[in-house]
Design a protein around this motif. Sequence first.
Motif, PDB file in Angstrom:
ATOM      1  N   ASN A 123      12.096   6.222   9.119  1.00  0.00           N
ATOM      2  CA  ASN A 123      11.116   4.969   9.278  1.00  0.00           C
ATOM      3  C   ASN A 123      10.060   5.133   9.913  1.00  0.00           C
ATOM      4  O   ASN A 123       8.813   4.761   9.743  1.00  0.00           O
ATOM      5  N   MET A 124      10.253   5.312  11.268  1.00  0.00           N
ATOM      6  CA  MET A 124       9.183   5.610  12.344  1.00  0.00           C
ATOM      7  C   MET A 124       8.333   6.803  12.073  1.00  0.00           C
ATOM      8  O   MET A 124       7.185   6.668  12.250  1.00  0.00           O
ATOM      9  N   LEU A 125       8.612   7.933  11.444  1.00  0.00           N
ATOM     10  CA  LEU A 125       7.799   9.052  10.878  1.00  0.00           C
ATOM     11  C   LEU A 125       6.932   8.441  10.296  1.00  0.00           C
ATOM     12  O   LEU A 125       5.759   8.858  10.025  1.00  0.00           O
ATOM     13  N   LEU A 126       7.445   7.773   8.985  1.00  0.00           N
ATOM     14  CA  LEU A 126       6.508   7.458   7.888  1.00  0.00           C
ATOM     15  C   LEU A 126       5.539   6.266   8.368  1.00  0.00           C
ATOM     16  O   LEU A 126       4.696   6.180   7.772  1.00  0.00           O
ATOM     17  N   ALA A 127       6.111   5.446   9.370  1.00  0.00           N
ATOM     18  CA  ALA A 127       5.184   4.635   9.800  1.00  0.00           C
ATOM     19  C   ALA A 127       4.072   5.258  10.624  1.00  0.00           C
ATOM     20  O   ALA A 127       2.770   4.939  10.511  1.00  0.00           O
ATOM     21  N   ALA A 128       4.284   6.111  11.539  1.00  0.00           N
ATOM     22  CA  ALA A 128       3.194   6.989  11.994  1.00  0.00           C
ATOM     23  C   ALA A 128       2.265   7.829  10.904  1.00  0.00           C
ATOM     24  O   ALA A 128       1.057   7.598  11.095  1.00  0.00           O
ATOM     25  N   ALA A 129       2.893   8.377  10.057  1.00  0.00           N
ATOM     26  CA  ALA A 129       2.016   9.060   8.925  1.00  0.00           C
ATOM     27  C   ALA A 129       1.444   7.964   8.441  1.00  0.00           C
ATOM     28  O   ALA A 129       0.012   8.246   8.239  1.00  0.00           O
ATOM     29  N   ALA A 130       1.903   6.712   8.041  1.00  0.00           N
ATOM     30  CA  ALA A 130       1.189   5.726   7.356  1.00  0.00           C
ATOM     31  C   ALA A 130      -0.214   5.373   8.035  1.00  0.00           C
ATOM     32  O   ALA A 130      -1.307   5.051   7.732  1.00  0.00           O
ATOM     33  N   CYS A 131       0.088   5.274   9.472  1.00  0.00           N
ATOM     34  CA  CYS A 131      -0.969   4.841  10.379  1.00  0.00           C
ATOM     35  C   CYS A 131      -2.137   5.948  10.177  1.00  0.00           C
ATOM     36  O   CYS A 131      -3.414   5.647  10.265  1.00  0.00           O
ATOM     37  N   GLN A 132      -1.687   7.203  10.271  1.00  0.00           N
ATOM     38  CA  GLN A 132      -2.693   8.235  10.151  1.00  0.00           C
ATOM     39  C   GLN A 132      -3.624   8.025   8.995  1.00  0.00           C
ATOM     40  O   GLN A 132      -4.865   8.189   8.863  1.00  0.00           O
ATOM     41  N   ILE A 133      -2.926   8.029   7.879  1.00  0.00           N
ATOM     42  CA  ILE A 133      -3.432   7.662   6.526  1.00  0.00           C
ATOM     43  C   ILE A 133      -4.772   6.346   6.510  1.00  0.00           C
ATOM     44  O   ILE A 133      -5.633   6.717   6.200  1.00  0.00           O
ATOM     45  N   ALA A 134      -4.124   5.568   7.056  1.00  0.00           N
ATOM     46  CA  ALA A 134      -4.794   4.234   7.219  1.00  0.00           C
ATOM     47  C   ALA A 134      -6.173   4.689   8.102  1.00  0.00           C
ATOM     48  O   ALA A 134      -7.241   4.007   7.937  1.00  0.00           O
ATOM     49  N   MET A 135      -5.906   5.186   9.106  1.00  0.00           N
ATOM     50  CA  MET A 135      -6.935   5.655   9.988  1.00  0.00           C
ATOM     51  C   MET A 135      -8.246   6.427   9.400  1.00  0.00           C
ATOM     52  O   MET A 135      -9.129   6.132   9.334  1.00  0.00           O
ATOM     53  N   GLU A 136      -7.698   7.541   8.445  1.00  0.00           N
ATOM     54  CA  GLU A 136      -8.714   8.164   7.843  1.00  0.00           C
ATOM     55  C   GLU A 136      -9.412   7.235   6.654  1.00  0.00           C
ATOM     56  O   GLU A 136     -10.604   7.242   6.646  1.00  0.00           O
ATOM     57  N   PHE A 137      -8.677   6.499   6.279  1.00  0.00           N
ATOM     58  CA  PHE A 137      -9.251   5.279   5.075  1.00  0.00           C
ATOM     59  C   PHE A 137     -10.078   4.291   5.845  1.00  0.00           C
ATOM     60  O   PHE A 137     -11.388   4.335   5.242  1.00  0.00           O
TER      61      PHE A 137
END
Length: 310
Positions: free
Chosen positions: A116-130
């Motif tokens: 859960n935390m791994l994908l949360a962190a990865a999702a934040c990275q994607i959101a940062m790029e977006f």
Amino acid sequence: MLQFLKRLSRSSKPRNDAVEAPVDPKAYRVFTREFDVVTHAGELSSVIGPMSGEEKADLRQAFDTFKDALLGWKTKARIASLEASNELRNVKTTEDLENTVVTILVDHSRSMAGRNMLLAAAACQIAMEFLGAMNVKLEVLGFTTVGWRGGKCRRLWEQQGKRAAPGRLAETLHIIYKSSELAYREGRAYLLEPMLRLGLLKENIDGEAIEWAISRQMDIQAERRIVVVLSDGVPCDDATLSANDTNYLSRHLKQVIAQTEMQGAVELVGVGVGYDASQYYRTSARMDEIDDLGTTLIDVLRDALKKDFA
């Protein structure tokens, strides 16, 4: 008249038998903020202790393994972010987007550990790029507690006699992964690895975390403010709930959300991982498949940015 003045004189003298007004057990209080911590992600070792060489090696190995496993997931999320970017540029001006600040506030409770935390962190990275591609200001924050079951705060309460209805007994830990001033490229380094640290995830005081995130936003120059709360459950701290009533933290979270939504200066969105966030948030999304977190977060951000703000 003389009798009246005598009574007035007697009533004005201090009373030795005066008692304090009774405490409302449902009113939200903080027993002490002395042990609360706000820190940047790069300084977590000073709060939760340094990692041993073995722990660093394990974290690096896990990070490298998951990084490769995320390639397909990231591709899907990036395609969704590209489509969302194109859609937003058709309905929002550059000025609209540049005058917006978004905060992603991530629950760091123990139940978020692992995938859960791994994908949360990865999702934040994607959101940062977006968001970075559209020059939207972004903060990424996390919230948990310094220790388990109240730590120093609870021990101080016990030393002082365990007064009834003490209020919040946890030592809150608020983490800044990316501030609005930090460049997007620099911010990437503070997301994945720090969020995966062993011993970081403990308990969660959601209401105060939202207040903190909003207070930070108020210091940022922007015309529109959006806070997205990513969580997998209700607020929980054993020390606080055992010394107060069992709905104490949940009730405070509802009060904070209701007040924020009523004032209207900040838009709140709750993203529930495996639970229904609509029980708290007027605007919410739910994910029962954690793999959908990246695309769901992009959809939430797109819908929030696309909406006209009154």
